[in-house]
Design a protein around this motif. Sequence first.
Motif, PDB file in Angstrom:
ATOM      1  N   LEU A 153       0.856  -1.177   0.000  1.00  0.00           N
ATOM      2  CA  LEU A 153       0.000   0.000   0.000  1.00  0.00           C
ATOM      3  C   LEU A 153       0.897   1.234   0.000  1.00  0.00           C
ATOM      4  CD1 LEU A 153      -2.695   1.504   0.253  1.00  0.00           C
ATOM      5  CD2 LEU A 153      -2.551   1.190   2.738  1.00  0.00           C
TER       6      LEU A 153
ATOM      7  N   CYS B 224      -2.650   5.150  -3.118  1.00  0.00           N
ATOM      8  CA  CYS B 224      -3.819   5.709  -2.438  1.00  0.00           C
ATOM      9  C   CYS B 224      -3.518   7.150  -2.036  1.00  0.00           C
ATOM     10  CB  CYS B 224      -4.155   4.865  -1.212  1.00  0.00           C
ATOM     11  SG  CYS B 224      -5.595   5.421  -0.266  1.00  0.00           S
TER      12      CYS B 224
ATOM     13  N   PHE C 266      -9.661  -0.275   3.314  1.00  0.00           N
ATOM     14  CA  PHE C 266      -9.093  -1.597   3.068  1.00  0.00           C
ATOM     15  C   PHE C 266      -9.358  -2.501   4.268  1.00  0.00           C
ATOM     16  CE2 PHE C 266      -6.258   1.528   0.946  1.00  0.00           C
ATOM     17  CZ  PHE C 266      -6.533   1.190  -0.371  1.00  0.00           C
TER      18      PHE C 266
ATOM     19  N   SER D 111      -4.525  -6.754   5.044  1.00  0.00           N
ATOM     20  CA  SER D 111      -4.629  -7.028   3.609  1.00  0.00           C
ATOM     21  C   SER D 111      -3.386  -6.660   2.808  1.00  0.00           C
ATOM     22  CB  SER D 111      -5.852  -6.302   3.029  1.00  0.00           C
ATOM     23  OG  SER D 111      -5.818  -4.923   3.341  1.00  0.00           O
TER      24      SER D 111
ATOM     25  N   VAL E  51      -4.100  -2.400   8.555  1.00  0.00           N
ATOM     26  CA  VAL E  51      -4.228  -2.992   7.213  1.00  0.00           C
ATOM     27  C   VAL E  51      -3.019  -3.835   6.813  1.00  0.00           C
ATOM     28  CG1 VAL E  51      -5.767  -1.142   6.463  1.00  0.00           C
ATOM     29  CG2 VAL E  51      -3.310  -0.967   5.979  1.00  0.00           C
TER      30      VAL E  51
END
Length: 231
Positions: free
Chosen positions: A56, A79, A108, A112, A138
């Motif tokens: 991410l 993001c 999210f 993950s 996350v």
Amino acid sequence: MPRASLDKDPDAVASMFDSIAGRYDLTNDVLSVGQDRRWRKATVRAVDARPGERVLDLAAGTGTSSEPYANQGIQVVPCDFSVGMLQVGKKRSPDLPFVAGDATALPFADASFDAVTISFGLRNVTQTEGALREMLRVVRPGGRIVVCEFSTPTWPPFRKAYSEYLVKALPKVAGAITREGGSYDYLAESIEAWPDQVGLAKLMLRAGWGKVAYLNLTGGVVALHRGTRPE
């Protein structure tokens, strides 16, 4: 002219970044005298992602920071909460899966990602510790975080010269490029108000990250902070 303040109202900050999105990458390159490229490479090395992992990339802006991961076959999700930045990025890199999201309330699922990274964006969120906790949420147990952010130069004479550059030169140079000098007044102020290396490390520990360490780049102008989510 959008002008965010140090209360970091999310709408004001997002509007400010929307207004400078078109020339944001060029401006960063000029203001850092090309050092931003070195900082990005150091961040990628610190994340140390492998093919098959999911990363991410927060505050990804136009996706410049995400491209090296994608080029290595790593599943990266850029993001950002500035829609203007994401729109510019999508035009440049249509294959990247850009997502609009707030670092304090990430869209999210728990655990993950294998790693999360944020470059030059953590100091712009309203709740630093809250954002660090969201990143922890996350990332899978044993996963990692890398924060690349402006920090405090370690050599006092250089620290003074750098402070004067932030206040006097940076907004003027940036304003000439973007025609949005007020935005860079805020960015200079936010850098000056940001915690030093030890201060950010303590915030990360309070948020639940373990094995926190940092590495100074360019004499402490920028610092890479790393941590791991406890198993």
